[in-house]
Enzyme design. Structure first.
Site, mmCIF file in Angstrom:
data_model
loop_
_atom_site.group_PDB
_atom_site.id
_atom_site.type_symbol
_atom_site.label_atom_id
_atom_site.label_comp_id
_atom_site.label_asym_id
_atom_site.label_seq_id
_atom_site.Cartn_x
_atom_site.Cartn_y
_atom_site.Cartn_z
ATOM 1 N N SER A 17 -17.422 16.110 3.954
ATOM 2 C CA SER A 17 -18.316 15.981 2.788
ATOM 3 C C SER A 17 -19.757 15.674 3.202
ATOM 4 C CB SER A 17 -17.800 14.870 1.880
ATOM 5 O OG SER A 17 -16.479 15.135 1.514
ATOM 6 N N CYS A 45 -11.492 14.237 3.137
ATOM 7 C CA CYS A 45 -11.356 14.105 1.681
ATOM 8 C C CYS A 45 -10.688 15.326 1.066
ATOM 9 C CB CYS A 45 -12.728 13.871 1.053
ATOM 10 S SG CYS A 45 -12.670 13.883 -0.740
ATOM 11 N N CYS A 50 -8.483 12.317 -0.148
ATOM 12 C CA CYS A 50 -8.661 12.027 -1.580
ATOM 13 C C CYS A 50 -8.121 13.111 -2.519
ATOM 14 C CB CYS A 50 -10.144 11.858 -1.916
ATOM 15 S SG CYS A 50 -11.135 11.133 -0.626
ATOM 16 N N LYS A 53 -4.280 13.833 -2.277
ATOM 17 C CA LYS A 53 -3.645 12.566 -2.677
ATOM 18 C C LYS A 53 -3.673 12.409 -4.189
ATOM 19 C CE LYS A 53 -5.942 9.367 -3.666
ATOM 20 N NZ LYS A 53 -6.732 8.505 -2.819
ATOM 21 N N TYR A 101 -15.951 25.489 -0.063
ATOM 22 C CA TYR A 101 -16.871 24.854 0.891
ATOM 23 C C TYR A 101 -17.513 25.905 1.798
ATOM 24 C CZ TYR A 101 -16.455 19.832 0.156
ATOM 25 O OH TYR A 101 -16.571 18.567 -0.358
ATOM 26 N N GLY A 178 -1.358 -2.492 4.258
ATOM 27 C CA GLY A 178 -1.553 -3.025 2.912
ATOM 28 C C GLY A 178 -2.917 -2.660 2.369
ATOM 29 N N TYR A 180 -5.748 0.750 1.193
ATOM 30 C CA TYR A 180 -5.815 1.816 0.194
ATOM 31 C C TYR A 180 -4.668 2.818 0.369
ATOM 32 C CZ TYR A 180 -10.876 1.095 -0.818
ATOM 33 O OH TYR A 180 -12.094 0.624 -1.194
ATOM 34 N N GLU A 184 -1.427 3.380 -2.121
ATOM 35 C CA GLU A 184 -1.418 4.613 -2.920
ATOM 36 C C GLU A 184 -0.166 5.446 -2.650
ATOM 37 O OE1 GLU A 184 -5.217 6.401 -2.047
ATOM 38 O OE2 GLU A 184 -6.238 5.180 -3.568
ATOM 39 N N GLY A 265 -5.502 1.576 8.771
ATOM 40 C CA GLY A 265 -6.928 1.711 8.981
ATOM 41 C C GLY A 265 -7.287 2.963 9.759
ATOM 42 N N THR A 314 -16.032 8.918 0.492
ATOM 43 C CA THR A 314 -16.634 10.245 0.412
ATOM 44 C C THR A 314 -17.986 10.266 -0.314
ATOM 45 O OG1 THR A 314 -14.451 11.215 0.447
ATOM 46 C CG2 THR A 314 -16.215 12.598 -0.419
ATOM 47 N N ALA A 344 -12.104 2.579 -6.194
ATOM 48 C CA ALA A 344 -10.820 2.474 -6.900
ATOM 49 C C ALA A 344 -9.682 2.703 -5.939
ATOM 50 C CB ALA A 344 -10.759 3.503 -8.026
ATOM 51 N N HIS A 439 -11.974 1.358 -30.590
ATOM 52 C CA HIS A 439 -10.655 0.809 -30.851
ATOM 53 C C HIS A 439 -9.703 1.878 -31.367
ATOM 54 C CE1 HIS A 439 -7.761 -2.309 -31.741
ATOM 55 N NE2 HIS A 439 -7.563 -1.745 -32.918
ATOM 56 N N GLU A 444 -12.167 -1.021 -24.354
ATOM 57 C CA GLU A 444 -12.812 -1.951 -25.289
ATOM 58 C C GLU A 444 -12.740 -3.394 -24.776
ATOM 59 O OE1 GLU A 444 -11.013 -2.655 -29.206
ATOM 60 O OE2 GLU A 444 -9.128 -1.878 -28.428
HETATM 61 P P1 NDP Z 1 -7.580 -0.144 5.080
HETATM 62 O O1 NDP Z 1 -8.664 -0.617 5.961
HETATM 63 O O2 NDP Z 1 -7.816 -0.025 3.622
HETATM 64 O O3 NDP Z 1 -6.301 -1.075 5.274
HETATM 65 C C1 NDP Z 1 -5.707 -1.239 6.523
HETATM 66 C C2 NDP Z 1 -4.446 -2.047 6.337
HETATM 67 O O4 NDP Z 1 -3.702 -2.036 7.541
HETATM 68 C C3 NDP Z 1 -4.723 -3.509 5.994
HETATM 69 O O5 NDP Z 1 -3.735 -3.939 5.102
HETATM 70 C C4 NDP Z 1 -4.586 -4.183 7.346
HETATM 71 O O6 NDP Z 1 -4.155 -5.510 7.252
HETATM 72 C C5 NDP Z 1 -3.479 -3.372 7.977
HETATM 73 N N1 NDP Z 1 -3.534 -3.375 9.441
HETATM 74 C C6 NDP Z 1 -4.596 -3.161 10.241
HETATM 75 N N2 NDP Z 1 -4.232 -3.206 11.540
HETATM 76 C C7 NDP Z 1 -2.908 -3.458 11.545
HETATM 77 C C8 NDP Z 1 -1.963 -3.626 12.586
HETATM 78 N N3 NDP Z 1 -2.306 -3.544 13.872
HETATM 79 N N4 NDP Z 1 -0.686 -3.892 12.246
HETATM 80 C C9 NDP Z 1 -0.313 -3.975 10.954
HETATM 81 N N5 NDP Z 1 -1.170 -3.834 9.930
HETATM 82 C C10 NDP Z 1 -2.453 -3.577 10.232
HETATM 83 O O7 NDP Z 1 -7.121 1.236 5.748
HETATM 84 P P2 NDP Z 1 -6.412 2.528 5.171
HETATM 85 O O8 NDP Z 1 -5.815 3.174 6.361
HETATM 86 O O9 NDP Z 1 -5.547 2.226 4.008
HETATM 87 O O10 NDP Z 1 -7.638 3.383 4.639
HETATM 88 C C11 NDP Z 1 -8.729 3.713 5.507
HETATM 89 C C12 NDP Z 1 -9.989 3.873 4.712
HETATM 90 O O11 NDP Z 1 -9.909 5.065 3.951
HETATM 91 C C13 NDP Z 1 -10.233 2.767 3.705
HETATM 92 O O12 NDP Z 1 -10.964 1.711 4.270
HETATM 93 C C14 NDP Z 1 -10.989 3.438 2.617
HETATM 94 O O13 NDP Z 1 -12.355 3.254 2.816
HETATM 95 C C15 NDP Z 1 -10.619 4.889 2.741
HETATM 96 N N6 NDP Z 1 -9.755 5.294 1.615
HETATM 97 C C16 NDP Z 1 -10.234 5.200 0.347
HETATM 98 C C17 NDP Z 1 -9.458 5.554 -0.727
HETATM 99 C C18 NDP Z 1 -10.000 5.416 -2.120
HETATM 100 O O14 NDP Z 1 -11.206 5.271 -2.273
HETATM 101 N N7 NDP Z 1 -9.161 5.435 -3.150
HETATM 102 C C19 NDP Z 1 -8.088 6.049 -0.546
HETATM 103 C C20 NDP Z 1 -7.677 6.073 0.815
HETATM 104 C C21 NDP Z 1 -8.492 5.723 1.843
HETATM 105 P P3 NDP Z 1 -5.188 -6.728 7.081
HETATM 106 O O15 NDP Z 1 -5.579 -6.752 5.646
HETATM 107 O O16 NDP Z 1 -4.381 -7.891 7.496
HETATM 108 O O17 NDP Z 1 -6.328 -6.443 7.998
#
Ligand code: NDP
Length: 450
Positions: A17, A45, A50, A53, A101, A178, A180, A184, A265, A314, A344, A439, A444
């Site tokens: 993007s 994306c 995105c 998904k 694109y 845990g 995004y 999701e 991540g 994105t 979101a 409403h 609201e």
């Molecule tokens: P995130 O950074 O959102 O979350 C990573 C998760 O993995 C956290 O819960 C983290 O735990 C955990 N984690 C990290 N390292 C380890 C490890 N070694 N062992 C176990 N757990 C671990 O990453 P995502 O991969 O979900 O998404 C990447 C990026 O993509 C996001 O930051 C976001 O910006 C983008 N995205 C956006 C979306 C949207 O806008 N709707 C949708 C999907 C992706 P802890 O919290 O303890 O660090």
């Protein structure tokens, strides 16, 4: 604009993007532009993020709608779900978007090189076929890549790159993480009928979001049938003869599943790009540090999007790419305001957020006022769901300016976008209150917060 000294005014590496927007806008300013993409035009994306998904989110919601319709007077025949049909539909639409694109770049006069490019100097690029290219400016827009932690058997796991192409529907899916992506996909596959386990290393999912709002989600997920394994890690994964996977967790639980999605991540995609040949410095996580105008430590090289690890979203990459092109080729220097970005999570129900959390606000403001609405959306009443929504507004206690808004409930992402305009415009709680409610609606609640 083309200087005779270089082959191009701009050479962009990465067709996601940010790179596509920057290239198109630079060309519209009269620059001679080329772009290299080694995989598919559209980037994470469009191709494996995105867009597909969100299509899966929509598809997964049909299951619930079908079941409720049967209770509300509709005559429903037997229904079943076929993963292959959905997968092929989604991937077909991704192909269509990829074509758009390509078309956009072609119409803008941007030359496309469908191969890998590496930097060989401040103004030099080498393509995979050996072609040497010179450019007055180089833009790195190579995005990010999933991180897979080290554990025994991690080669049997998949990431969000692969999940859109599975041959078989995973009847049992373990999702690690845990954030995004984990939340999701846990929601999508649960709604589509998988037996889903969400495994998180701490007790907290979506750690950067407003706690009160996020705290609503785990019980809802559990209530919808997702097995939450909190404060646990994967110790080992072994592949069985029937193709299933046995996962041993650090909390003593052992599970047999069909797929394990690792969503822990993403890291900046900066390896092997030849950045050292141009003196482009890297940060600790492999990110490319840039100034407010997206310039790297090398004067002729810029970077936008996830590879800079500013905000991995994105619409932010698109803004950064556009601002770069206006600055360098449009005679209009401008930088992107990274504050107050609405986001979101397309969990089920969705979570949306803009501005400061309560904790952040209390660190930055002398007085903070908090308003909430804890309600059962009419949609949930109609669907016999006990789940409640929560909207939480954070205000500067002195001026009344709204500095944060956080929501969980159906359609949160759709609702917060409009509210984000008001918050960006620095409106106050009184301005929200002075607005007449629509409403009955969920939105609201935003003008009725107590
Ligand atoms: P995130 O950074 O959102 O979350 C990573 C998760 O993995 C956290 O819960 C983290 O735990 C955990 N984690 C990290 N390292 C380890 C490890 N070694 N062992 C176990 N757990 C671990 O990453 P995502 O991969 O979900 O998404 C990447 C990026 O993509 C996001 O930051 C976001 O910006 C983008 N995205 C956006 C979306 C949207 O806008 N709707 C949708 C999907 C992706 P802890 O919290 O303890 O660090």
């Amino acid at each position: 604009m083309t200087g005779t000294e270089f082959d191009y005014d701009l050479f962009t590496i990465g067709g996601g993007s940010g790179g596509v927007r920057a290239s198109r806008i630079a060309a519209s300013h009269g620059a001679k532009v080329a772009i290299a993409e080694e995989y598919r035009m559209g980037g994470t994306c469009v191709i494996r993020g995105c867009v597909p998904k969100k299509m899966l989110v929509y598809a997964s919601m049909f299951a619930e709608e079908l079941s409720h319709a049967g209770h509300k007077g509709w005559t429903m025949g037997p229904s079943s779900f076929d993963w292959g049909t959905l997968r092929d539909f989604v991937n077909g639409d991704v192909d269509r978007l990829e074509g758009l694109y390509d078309g956009t770049l072609g119409n803008a006069g941007v030359e496309v090189h469908s191969q890998r490019a590496v930097i060989t100097g401040p103004n030099n690029v080498r393509l995979a076929d050996g072609t040497q290219i010179t450019a007055k400016n180089i833009l790195i827009a190579t995005g990010g890549w999933p991180i897979v932690p080290d554990f025994s058997g991690n080669e049997h796991c998949i990431t969000s790159n692969e999940i859109f192409h599975l041959d078989e529907f995973p009847k049992r899916l373990m999702v690690m993480g845990g954030g995004y992506i984990a939340v999701e996909f846990a929601g999508i596959f649960n709604a589509l009928g998988s037996e889903v386990t969400l495994l998180n290393r701490s007790e907290t999912i979506l750690r950067t979001y407003e706690k009160d709002v996020v705290d609503r989600l785990p019980p809802i997920m559990a209530g919808r049938g997702i097995d939450l394994q909190m404060s646990a890690q994967i110790e080992s994964v072994t592949k069985n003869d029937d193709g299933s996977l046995t996962v041993v967790l650090s909390n003593g639980v052992t599970k047999q599943v069909d797929q394990i999605l690792v969503a822990t991540g993403r890291k900046p995609n900066s390896e092997g790009l030849g950045l050292e040949t141009a003196g482009v410095e890297l940060g600790k996580k492999g990110e490319i540090p840039v100034d407010a105008y997206s310039k790297t430590s090398c004067d002729s090289i810029y970077a936008v999007g996830d590879v800079t690890d500013r905000v991995q979203l994105t619409p932010v990459a698109i803004r950064e790419g556009h601002a770069f092109a206006d600055t360098v080729f449009g005679g209009n220097p401008r930088c992107v305001d990274h504050s107050c970005i609405p986001t979101a999570v397309f969990s089920q129900p969705s979570i949306a957020s803009v501005g400061l959390t309560e904790v952040e606000a209390r660190e930055q403001y002398a007085e903070v006022a908090v308003y909430t609405s804890d309600f059962r959306p009419m949609k949930n009443i109609f669907s016999d769901r006990a789940e409640r929504g929560l909207y939480k507004m954070i205000c500067d206690g002195k001026s009344g300016q709204v500095i944060g808004l956080h929501m969980i409930g159906p359609e949160s992402a759709e609702i917060i976008q409009a509210a984000a305009v008001a918050i960006k415009a620095k409106l106050t709680k009184a301005d929200f209150d002075a607005t007449t409610a629509i409403h009955p609606s969920m939105a609201e609640e935003l003008v009725l917060l107590k």
